[in-house]
Design a protein around this motif. Structure first.
Motif, short mmCIF file in Angstrom:
data_model
loop_
_atom_site.label_atom_id
_atom_site.label_comp_id
_atom_site.label_asym_id
_atom_site.label_seq_id
_atom_site.Cartn_x
_atom_site.Cartn_y
_atom_site.Cartn_z
N GLU A 1 -0.16 60.02 50.06
CA GLU A 1 0.04 60.20 48.62
C GLU A 1 -1.16 59.61 47.88
O GLU A 1 -1.63 58.53 48.23
CB GLU A 1 1.33 59.49 48.16
N ARG B 1 0.35 70.76 53.62
CA ARG B 1 1.09 71.37 52.52
C ARG B 1 1.54 70.29 51.55
O ARG B 1 1.75 69.15 51.93
CB ARG B 1 2.28 72.17 53.03
N GLN B 2 1.69 70.68 50.31
CA GLN B 2 2.10 69.75 49.28
C GLN B 2 3.57 69.36 49.48
O GLN B 2 4.40 70.20 49.80
CB GLN B 2 1.89 70.37 47.90
N SER C 1 0.56 62.54 44.15
CA SER C 1 0.90 63.80 44.81
C SER C 1 0.96 63.56 46.31
O SER C 1 0.05 62.93 46.88
CB SER C 1 -0.16 64.86 44.50
N THR D 1 2.60 61.77 56.12
CA THR D 1 2.22 62.19 54.78
C THR D 1 1.34 61.14 54.13
O THR D 1 1.39 59.95 54.49
CB THR D 1 3.45 62.43 53.89
N ARG E 1 10.99 68.68 45.84
CA ARG E 1 10.24 68.96 47.07
C ARG E 1 10.02 67.69 47.89
O ARG E 1 10.10 67.72 49.12
CB ARG E 1 8.89 69.60 46.73
N GLN E 2 9.76 66.57 47.23
CA GLN E 2 9.58 65.31 47.95
C GLN E 2 10.88 64.88 48.63
O GLN E 2 10.89 64.50 49.81
CB GLN E 2 9.12 64.22 46.98
N PHE F 1 1.21 64.96 50.32
CA PHE F 1 0.87 66.11 51.15
C PHE F 1 0.94 65.70 52.61
O PHE F 1 0.77 64.53 52.96
CB PHE F 1 -0.52 66.66 50.80
N THR F 2 1.22 66.66 53.47
CA THR F 2 1.35 66.38 54.89
C THR F 2 -0.03 66.26 55.53
O THR F 2 -0.99 66.93 55.13
CB THR F 2 2.15 67.47 55.60
N TRP G 1 5.89 65.21 44.23
CA TRP G 1 5.26 64.17 43.41
C TRP G 1 6.15 62.94 43.36
O TRP G 1 7.38 63.04 43.42
CB TRP G 1 5.02 64.68 41.99
#
Length: 288
Positions: free
Chosen positions: A124, A160-161, A151, A122, A197-198, A153-154, A164
């Protein structure tokens, strides 16, 4: 999260080991400030030792290239404070770019994640507001409040996101130390916060992935622990050398009860050396 590795991490390594701590030799005073090159470029190698993910008991070592870049432009600068734009008529407020990255983790190489989906690397990126709270008259010592929001993301064929991350920190920068002439010391400490999500990306265990020793776990957002970092660096005429030690404390983190958290605290460290390959003939006035 917030780890460095060869493939996706060149920018992160530059930000963490060159951009934040690579400097001209301190202690030279105003005369040197008036004669710094507009730009400098170089390259080197770094060695890092750190866990596969925060809280993992799987420690890994990496050897990676280290890009070195310094730029003292009028509206854009890249130096020990990071990459930033000069958008305010103030030497106390800077708006810059915050970067971080994490390595991929293969489930076949991690006992804790055996049978789970692999973790993609990932990256950031996001804005960072720096507020100078105190500065010595000679500008060799300063205390800043850093406010980065990134933010994640992979880095995959279908990115994909991944949530944060907000990691405010106090940063003390000390140059021209009597005990270590020519070296610069950096001390940084602060909490980390991240979205659900993180946290889910690293710590969630679905019912299909649960085992007798790895129960299902639903990750939530919030506090992600705290970090304490010390770095030391020096710019020699032909090369730059630096290193850091970071302590992570995960007690009280929102994901502390995840079965994928094996350690609530750990150390990570790294060293790097970069050779200066070129610099501009043009000299500029720089107030660090």
């Amino acid at each position: 999260m917030h780890l460095l590795r060869v493939f996706p991490l060149l920018l992160s390594c530059a930000a963490a080991m060159a951009g934040q701590t690579a400097v001209a030799a301190p202690g030279a005073g105003n005369a040197e400030r008036a004669g710094k090159p507009l730009w400098e470029v170089g390259a080197g190698l770094g060695v890092l030792s750190l866990p596969a993910w925060r809280g993992s008991d799987d420690t890994r070592s990496y050897v990676l290239p280290v890009p070195y870049f310094i730029y003292h432009g009028k509206f854009l600068r890249a130096d020990r404070h990071g990459v930033r734009g000069v958008l305010f008529d103030s030497d106390r407020v800077d708006l810059g770019i915050s970067l971080a990255a994490a390595p991929p983790v293969g489930s076949d190489r991690s006992g804790a994640r055996a049978g789970m989906a692999d973790l993609d690397a990932t990256a950031e990126i996001g804005p960072q507001l720096d507020l100078t709270l105190w500065r010595s008259d000679d500008r060799e010592r300063q205390l800043k409040l850093l406010l980065p929001l990134r933010s994640a993301f992979t880095l995959s064929s279908s990115p994909r996101q991944a949530g944060w991350v907000f990691s405010p920190a106090l940063n003390l920068d000390v140059g021209d130390m009597a005990a270590l002439p020519g070296w610069r010391l950096g001390l940084r400490s602060g909490p980390i916060f991240a979205t659900r999500r993180q946290h889910a990306y690293y710590y969630q265990v679905s019912p299909a992935e649960a085992t007798a020793t790895r129960p299902a776990y639903e990750a939530g957002g919030g506090y992600s622990g705290s970090q304490f970092l010390a770095s030391l660096s020096r710019r020699f005429p032909a090369y730059w050398v630096g290193g850091y030690v970071r302590y992570d404390a995960l007690q009280g983190a929102a994901f502390e009860d995840s079965p994928l958290v094996a350690r609530s605290h750990y150390l990570a460290m790294g060293v790097a050396v970069a050779w200066i390959l070129g610099e501009s003939a043009e000299r500029v006035i720089v107030d660090d």
